[in-house]
Write an enzyme that holds these catalytic residues in place. Structure first.
Site, PDB file in Angstrom:
ATOM      1  N   ASP B 208       0.906  -1.135   0.000  1.00 45.24           N
ATOM      2  CA  ASP B 208       0.000   0.000   0.000  1.00 45.24           C
ATOM      3  C   ASP B 208       0.950   1.190   0.000  1.00 45.24           C
ATOM      4  O   ASP B 208       1.533   1.514   1.036  1.00 45.24           O
ATOM      5  CB  ASP B 208      -0.890  -0.006   1.248  1.00 45.24           C
ATOM      6  CG  ASP B 208      -1.819   1.199   1.287  1.00 45.24           C
ATOM      7  OD1 ASP B 208      -1.529   2.183   0.593  1.00 45.24           O
ATOM      8  OD2 ASP B 208      -2.817   1.148   2.015  1.00 45.24           O
ATOM      9  N   HIS B 209       1.158   1.792  -1.172  1.00 40.32           N
ATOM     10  CA  HIS B 209       2.280   2.738  -1.285  1.00 40.32           C
ATOM     11  C   HIS B 209       2.131   3.927  -0.338  1.00 40.32           C
ATOM     12  O   HIS B 209       3.100   4.621  -0.053  1.00 40.32           O
ATOM     13  CB  HIS B 209       2.462   3.205  -2.737  1.00 40.32           C
ATOM     14  CG  HIS B 209       1.416   4.157  -3.193  1.00 40.32           C
ATOM     15  ND1 HIS B 209       0.262   3.737  -3.804  1.00 40.32           N
ATOM     16  CD2 HIS B 209       1.341   5.495  -3.122  1.00 40.32           C
ATOM     17  CE1 HIS B 209      -0.480   4.786  -4.088  1.00 40.32           C
ATOM     18  NE2 HIS B 209       0.145   5.868  -3.687  1.00 40.32           N
ATOM     19  N   HIS B 271      -5.897   3.088   1.821  1.00 38.73           N
ATOM     20  CA  HIS B 271      -5.123   4.208   2.359  1.00 38.73           C
ATOM     21  C   HIS B 271      -5.777   4.856   3.578  1.00 38.73           C
ATOM     22  O   HIS B 271      -5.130   5.106   4.597  1.00 38.73           O
ATOM     23  CB  HIS B 271      -4.927   5.292   1.294  1.00 38.73           C
ATOM     24  CG  HIS B 271      -4.345   4.789   0.019  1.00 38.73           C
ATOM     25  ND1 HIS B 271      -3.434   3.769  -0.022  1.00 38.73           N
ATOM     26  CD2 HIS B 271      -4.535   5.173  -1.262  1.00 38.73           C
ATOM     27  CE1 HIS B 271      -3.094   3.546  -1.281  1.00 38.73           C
ATOM     28  NE2 HIS B 271      -3.750   4.385  -2.049  1.00 38.73           N
TER      29      HIS B 271
END
Lengths: 354, 523
Positions: B208-209, B271
């Site tokens: 999950d960048h 996010h």
């Protein structure tokens, strides 16, 4: 995107109070012009320089880019100067994108003479930002001035290879470590070398070999003996070697140091072909017959390994050269960090002094 | 395979004392295999990240890259494409010699991901690189493909024995999986089941960048390195929490992806729930991957699962219509190129969640995200309870407002604390003022790109910034009922979709989620 800002103020025959007031007013003016302009508040840097060489120092500092101290105070010294003159510049390169901050960096240049030295502290003190760490740099020597200004600083920037005599360089650095955190550019030039040596010995199958090192040869720029001593001192301090004085042998320093299992033959030799300060190569040999060599190369350090069976391999460890400007920028950044391995390495290097 | 002899000894391995004091720790020699190496993510993010790591000397001391993709091409063609992508998208101008040395060790394997021959050739290339290096190389398989290929690739890697450390003890084998990890809870569970049939959880790195962003990591530092906030960080002092991720742009050319995803799946399921976890988690015992992720999972498990009855009260969705952004006339979602007629995909989603545990019971967590809102901003606003008694007159002032702590993530990362202060003058009139801290003003260094950090961590085997299987499923447990409730039926959507003008603050319907007296912060 905010425009670049370049606000300037100057005054001849000025006082620290007037300079400080000008700084405050310029900051308010720039911020009022565009509230995306905000002052950086990271680090003070005091540079005490000979005025005749101040242009060269300014050029070096201009090259450090984002590592520019948030407030740079240049004390430009000209012995016969009677009057205190000052220039204040507040500059920003603008923001990276619309709506983002544009950092302002402040440069204060104060030209002063011998008659001001007795009260130097009272000139510099009002011009650094309270509560920010302060880095002190005196690239043209002036050890007495450094001693005077040390009470304002938490870190001192120096370059041990600037001292022509290795003993003086190491003793000077050692004495400063007792009073402040020392950022030594000679040490920072060896960072890629230290990282790569640590990496080469990191795979589990080779890790035990680091305790079987029996020979170390460091080749260095003719004026960078201290850099080689610091690298050897780092290995000695990390690997628990007992070190003693090396002896001069032509252009080299040689001697044996004692590891837990065997002696290590140490040789630090000048590399006349090297044109830039720092290290040219590092060669290691272990008791099992493994040999490792790291040397300068295109696109990064070049590694060569000969294993215990005689098989040889060569490869590049990619990494861009930082250049001298990059090393100086890194030195400024390091003022905010603490490397616990420098002092032990310095101590070992001192013990190697002939 | 003839690699240098004799490596694992069975004896306990000594520490490496040479790493002390180094900012960059060594990364074990590695071959990185990118599936989908000619895709957009690889070109824009992964390859530039690898170059920047090389530039800084942060790659492993032996590093090899293999690209796998459907298109037929030679190694040299792929190297040329890598070079072009790096030159175009790198955050710094490439150094020619560093770039050349990186590209020296790049190879390409063409073929479809379900073709056995691809994995056989890949195995040959991996062996060749080990022969070249003369030592065992860790392997990291990066799945940068459409999610439908994830199980296919994983099962082929398993069948071809590339997923195993063979012979044991020689190397680490890791799997890096891009988001989305499923589009429903059921899919996520099924994907976990199929991946975990081949790889152990400790080998898997789900990206999950957002977690790789400095700003998100700073939240941990903010909460757990500053003692002054912790005593206040609970239901006794905190009134509500608002998490906003607003964008002023539309969907651009991503209609295909976006219309099948929507705001809830695109941002909230991953996010924004991660941000919520960072706000609400207990201090971990230490910052190891397992401890941090254990604490985050506990938060997710404490969020009551939405039901058909509760969803209308805790979730709102909307689509942007025509409007104005930045002085420009912009089309509505339905007028965007590629959006199917009658789409009920949400471009805005707002939720009101609760974390039912001792610390947070009764505190609403408001989450909202949307496209084509008034401006781009990501922030977390923590509103404290008002003072119990007010001795000051509020006449003629903006009034005494509760303290509010705002953690801004973008565009300007910082912390702002709203305080009450006396307006200068002869009367005791109070108005709110902000005490601001901006990270950009306080550090010299440039933040690395999220992918630089994440690729390095995966190669080093540090899973702290990656999502664990139970964490993914716990995130889906919160969002899946809403996804289902919002899914279009044959005739019309089960829950009506609101609309909002492009460039506005979002739909009025979102106000209906708020507790009495609460309001959304201005975007």
């Amino acid at each position: 995107m905010p425009a670049r800002s370049d606000a300037v103020w100057s005054e001849q025959g000025t006082t620290p109070d007037a300079i400080e007031a000008a700084l405050r007013e310029l900051l308010m003016e720039v911020h009022a012009e565009n509230d995306n302009f905000v002052p950086a508040r990271v680090l003070n840097m005091i540079a005490f320089v000979d005025r005749q060489w101040s242009g060269e120092i300014a050029n070096r500092l201009r090259g450090v880019g984002r590592y520019h101290a948030s407030r740079l105070l240049v004390l430009a010294y000209e012995p016969r100067r009677e009057r205190l003159d000052a220039r204040v510049m507040i500059a920003s390169d603008g923001a990276d994108a619309p709506g983002e901050l544009a950092l302002l960096r402040e440069t204060v240049v104060v030209e002063l003479g011998k008659r001001h030295l007795d009260d130097l502290l009272t000139i510099a003190d009002p011009l650094v930002v309270t509560d920010l760490p302060t880095l002190l740099w005196s690239p043209h020597g002036h050890h007495d001035i450094v001693a005077e200004l040390l009470s304002l600083a938490q870190a001192v920037l120096l370059d041990s290879v600037d001292e022509p005599i290795a003993r003086d360089a190491l003793e000077r650095a050692w004495s400063l470590t007792e009073q402040a955190y020392v950022v030594d550019l000679a040490w920072l030039r060896s960072t890629p070398w230290r990282e790569r040596v640590a990496a080469l010995f990191d795979p589990l199958w080779v890790r035990r070999e680091m305790h079987a090192i029996k020979r170390v040869t460091v080749r260095h720029h003719e004026a960078s003996t201290v850099a080689a001593m610091l690298l050897a001192g780092w290995m000695a301090s990390r690997l628990g070697w007992r070190v003693g004085s090396l002896v001069s042998h032509g252009d080299a320093l040689v001697g044996n140091v004692h590891a837990s299992r065997q002696d290590v033959a140490l040789r630090l030799e000048a590399a006349p072909e090297l044109r830039v300060p720092g290290l040219e190569s590092l060669e290691l040999e272990t008791a099992s017959g493994m040999q490792l060599r790291l040397g300068r190369g295109e696109g990064g350090l070049r590694a060569h390994r000969r294993d215990e069976r005689g098989e040889e391999r060569e490869w590049t460890l990619p990494g861009a050269s930082r250049g001298e400007t990059g090393v100086l920028g890194e030195g400024i950044r390091q003022a905010l960090l603490r490397d616990p391995t420098y002092v032990p390495a310095l101590s070992a290097a001192r013990a190697m002094l002939p | 395979m003839a690699v240098a002899a004799g490596r694992p000894t069975g004896r306990p391995e000594p520490e490496n004392p040479l790493t002390a004091g180094l900012e960059r720790l060594p990364v074990a020699p590695t071959t990185l295999v990118i599936f989908g190496a000619t895709g957009d993510l690889a070109r824009r993010k992964l390859l530039p990240a690898l170059y920047n790591l090389a530039h800084e000397g942060a790659l492993p001391e032996r590093f090899y890259l293999v690209g796998v993709s459907r298109k037929e091409k030679e190694h040299d063609d792929f190297r040329a494409e890598c070079e072009e992508a790096i030159r175009r998208f790198s955050r710094r101008k490439p150094d020619d010699s560093v770039l050349a040395s990186l590209l020296d060790n790049v190879k390409y394997v063409p073929g479809t991901f379900d073709d056995e021959a691809v994995y056989s050739e890949l195995g040959t290339v991996l062996d060749e690189f080990e022969q070249q290096a003369g030592e065992p190389l860790n392997r990291a398989f990066y799945l940068s493909t459409a999610p439908s290929f994830f199980p296919v690739i994983v099962e082929r890697l398993g069948a071809s024995k590339l997923a195993r450390d063979d012979p044991p003890g020689h190397r680490e084998v890791r799997l890096i999986i891009e988001k989305p990890f499923g589009t429903t809870l059921e899919e996520a569970r099924e994907l976990n089941r199929r991946v975990l049939a081949i790889f152990d959880e400790t080998q898997i790195y789900r990206i999950d960048h957002y977690l790789g962003k400095e700003t998100v990591q700073n939240m941990m530092a903010f909460r757990f390195a500053n003692g002054m906030f912790e005593p206040l960080w609970n239901r006794n002092y905190i009134d509500s929490v608002q998490i906003t991720a607003a964008e002023d742009i539309g969907i651009g050319s991503r209609a295909d992806y976006y219309d099948s995803s929507g705001a809830l799946r695109d941002l909230i399921q991953n996010h924004m729930l991660q941000l919520l976890c960072h706000v609400a988690m207990e201090p971990p015992v230490n910052f190891t991957a397992e401890e941090v992720r254990n604490e985050k999972v506990k938060v997710l498990q404490a969020i009551p699962e939405p039901t058909v009855e509760t969803i209308p009260k805790l979730a709102v969705r909307a689509q942007y219509g025509h409007g104005h952004v930045g002085g420009e006339d912009v089309p509505g979602y339905m007028q965007e190129e590629g959006v199917p007629e009658g789409s009920v995909t949400e471009t805005y989603a707002a939720l009101r969640l609760e974390v039912d545990n001792w610390r947070w019971a009764g505190v609403p967590f408001y989450l909202r995200t949307g496209k084509r809102l008034a401006r781009k901003i990501t922030e977390i606003a923590v509103t404290l309870k008002p003072v119990p008694h007010l001795a000051f007159s509020q006449q003629g002032s903006l009034g005494v407002q509760p303290n509010q702590l705002v953690l801004a993530l973008q565009p300007n990362e910082g912390v702002s604390l709203r305080l009450g202060a006396k307006i200068p003058g002869t009367r005791m009139i109070i108005r709110p003022v902000n005490m601001e801290f901006l990270y950009g003003t306080a550090f010299l260094s440039q933040s690395p790109e999220a992918y630089e950090r994440l690729i390095t961590d995966a190669m080093r085997g540090d899973a702290t910034l990656f999502t664990r299987n139970d964490e993914v499923e716990a995130q889906w447990r919160v969002c899946d009922p809403i996804v289902k409730a919002w899914a279009p039926s044959d005739t019309q959507s089960a829950v009506p979709i609101a609309s909002y003008d492009a460039g506005s603050q979002g739909p009025e319907e979102a106000d209906g989620l708020l507790r009495e007296g609460d309001s959304w912060r201005a975007i």
